[in-house]
Design a protein around this motif. Structure first.
Motif, mmCIF file in Angstrom:
data_model
loop_
_atom_site.group_PDB
_atom_site.id
_atom_site.type_symbol
_atom_site.label_atom_id
_atom_site.label_comp_id
_atom_site.label_asym_id
_atom_site.label_seq_id
_atom_site.Cartn_x
_atom_site.Cartn_y
_atom_site.Cartn_z
ATOM 1 N N LYS A 25 0.760 -1.151 -0.099
ATOM 2 C CA LYS A 25 0.022 0.072 0.021
ATOM 3 C C LYS A 25 0.964 1.300 -0.060
ATOM 4 C CE LYS A 25 -0.583 0.633 4.881
ATOM 5 N NZ LYS A 25 -1.310 0.647 6.067
ATOM 6 N N ASP A 26 2.011 1.208 0.409
ATOM 7 C CA ASP A 26 3.025 2.358 0.690
ATOM 8 C C ASP A 26 3.397 2.677 -0.973
ATOM 9 O OD1 ASP A 26 2.846 2.276 3.052
ATOM 10 O OD2 ASP A 26 4.820 1.449 3.317
ATOM 11 N N ILE A 27 3.212 1.909 -1.782
ATOM 12 C CA ILE A 27 3.644 2.280 -3.365
ATOM 13 C C ILE A 27 2.587 3.152 -4.007
ATOM 14 C CG2 ILE A 27 3.099 0.310 -4.580
ATOM 15 C CD1 ILE A 27 5.825 0.148 -5.459
ATOM 16 N N LEU A 28 1.349 3.104 -3.573
ATOM 17 C CA LEU A 28 0.185 3.775 -4.355
ATOM 18 C C LEU A 28 0.736 5.192 -4.615
ATOM 19 C CD1 LEU A 28 -2.771 2.204 -2.407
ATOM 20 C CD2 LEU A 28 -1.880 1.481 -4.916
ATOM 21 N N TYR A 29 1.211 5.892 -3.834
ATOM 22 C CA TYR A 29 1.380 7.359 -3.968
ATOM 23 C C TYR A 29 2.424 7.547 -5.160
ATOM 24 C CZ TYR A 29 2.947 12.088 -3.428
ATOM 25 O OH TYR A 29 3.200 13.521 -3.672
ATOM 26 N N PRO A 30 3.657 7.042 -4.999
ATOM 27 C CA PRO A 30 4.635 6.966 -5.964
ATOM 28 C C PRO A 30 4.152 6.501 -7.595
ATOM 29 C CG PRO A 30 5.638 5.950 -4.124
ATOM 30 C CD PRO A 30 4.139 6.221 -3.772
ATOM 31 N N ALA A 31 3.186 5.434 -7.475
ATOM 32 C CA ALA A 31 2.657 4.842 -8.540
ATOM 33 C C ALA A 31 1.742 6.047 -9.033
ATOM 34 C CB ALA A 31 1.790 3.474 -8.373
ATOM 35 N N ALA A 32 0.872 6.554 -8.414
ATOM 36 C CA ALA A 32 -0.006 7.613 -8.729
ATOM 37 C C ALA A 32 0.673 8.658 -9.303
ATOM 38 C CB ALA A 32 -0.948 8.012 -7.770
ATOM 39 N N LEU A 33 1.681 9.148 -8.701
ATOM 40 C CA LEU A 33 2.685 10.186 -9.510
ATOM 41 C C LEU A 33 3.281 10.000 -10.750
ATOM 42 C CD1 LEU A 33 5.026 11.556 -6.628
ATOM 43 C CD2 LEU A 33 3.107 12.650 -7.467
ATOM 44 N N LEU A 34 3.589 8.622 -10.917
ATOM 45 C CA LEU A 34 4.015 8.166 -12.538
ATOM 46 C C LEU A 34 2.726 8.255 -13.362
ATOM 47 C CD1 LEU A 34 6.164 5.316 -11.615
ATOM 48 C CD2 LEU A 34 6.905 7.474 -12.210
ATOM 49 N N ILE A 35 1.787 7.879 -12.926
ATOM 50 C CA ILE A 35 0.345 7.849 -13.770
ATOM 51 C C ILE A 35 0.143 9.466 -13.968
ATOM 52 C CG2 ILE A 35 -1.967 7.521 -13.928
ATOM 53 C CD1 ILE A 35 -1.392 5.052 -12.252
ATOM 54 N N VAL A 36 0.156 10.245 -13.083
ATOM 55 C CA VAL A 36 -0.092 11.767 -13.236
ATOM 56 C C VAL A 36 0.984 12.394 -14.299
ATOM 57 C CG1 VAL A 36 -0.107 14.176 -12.327
ATOM 58 C CG2 VAL A 36 -1.409 11.939 -11.285
ATOM 59 N N ALA A 37 2.153 11.979 -14.054
ATOM 60 C CA ALA A 37 3.211 12.519 -15.174
ATOM 61 C C ALA A 37 2.892 12.071 -16.345
ATOM 62 C CB ALA A 37 4.518 11.926 -14.683
ATOM 63 N N THR A 38 2.519 10.704 -16.590
ATOM 64 C CA THR A 38 2.377 10.219 -18.063
ATOM 65 C C THR A 38 0.924 11.002 -18.759
ATOM 66 O OG1 THR A 38 2.962 8.009 -17.197
ATOM 67 C CG2 THR A 38 1.793 8.258 -19.304
ATOM 68 N N GLY A 39 0.102 11.169 -17.811
ATOM 69 C CA GLY A 39 -1.092 12.150 -18.206
ATOM 70 C C GLY A 39 -0.717 13.400 -18.625
ATOM 71 N N MET A 40 0.254 14.079 -17.858
ATOM 72 C CA MET A 40 0.830 15.416 -18.194
ATOM 73 C C MET A 40 1.662 15.184 -19.248
ATOM 74 S SD MET A 40 2.063 16.443 -14.534
ATOM 75 C CE MET A 40 2.900 18.029 -14.962
ATOM 76 N N VAL A 41 2.153 14.378 -19.849
ATOM 77 C CA VAL A 41 3.030 14.137 -21.001
ATOM 78 C C VAL A 41 2.023 14.065 -22.211
ATOM 79 C CG1 VAL A 41 4.631 12.551 -22.568
ATOM 80 C CG2 VAL A 41 5.295 13.310 -19.936
ATOM 81 N N VAL A 42 0.817 13.282 -22.094
ATOM 82 C CA VAL A 42 -0.113 13.202 -23.071
ATOM 83 C C VAL A 42 -0.890 14.442 -23.359
ATOM 84 C CG1 VAL A 42 -2.237 12.030 -23.453
ATOM 85 C CG2 VAL A 42 -0.239 10.784 -22.658
#
Length: 65
Positions: A25-42
């Protein structure tokens, strides 16, 4: 915008590697950051695509400044 995207990607990657051995469960925040960054690139890519098309249409109509 690009600088912000790079910073978010780095923060997400560092977070993933720091928390990889801990609770899942501790990896959810960093994974969410990667998803957000990917969305920003798109989103940035879509914005640039629309900007290029708008400039092309402007040149075709002879509306250059």
């Amino acid at each position: 915008m690009t600088t912000i995207i790079i910073a978010v990607f780095i923060e997400g990657l560092v977070g993933v590697f720091e928390r990889s051995g801990e609770q899942p469960k501790d990896i959810l925040y960093p994974a969410a950051l990667l998803i957000v960054a990917t969305g920003m690139v798109v989103a940035l890519g879509i914005y640039q695509k629309f900007s290029v098309n708008a400039e092309r249409e402007k040149k075709e109509k002879g509306l250059t400044d």
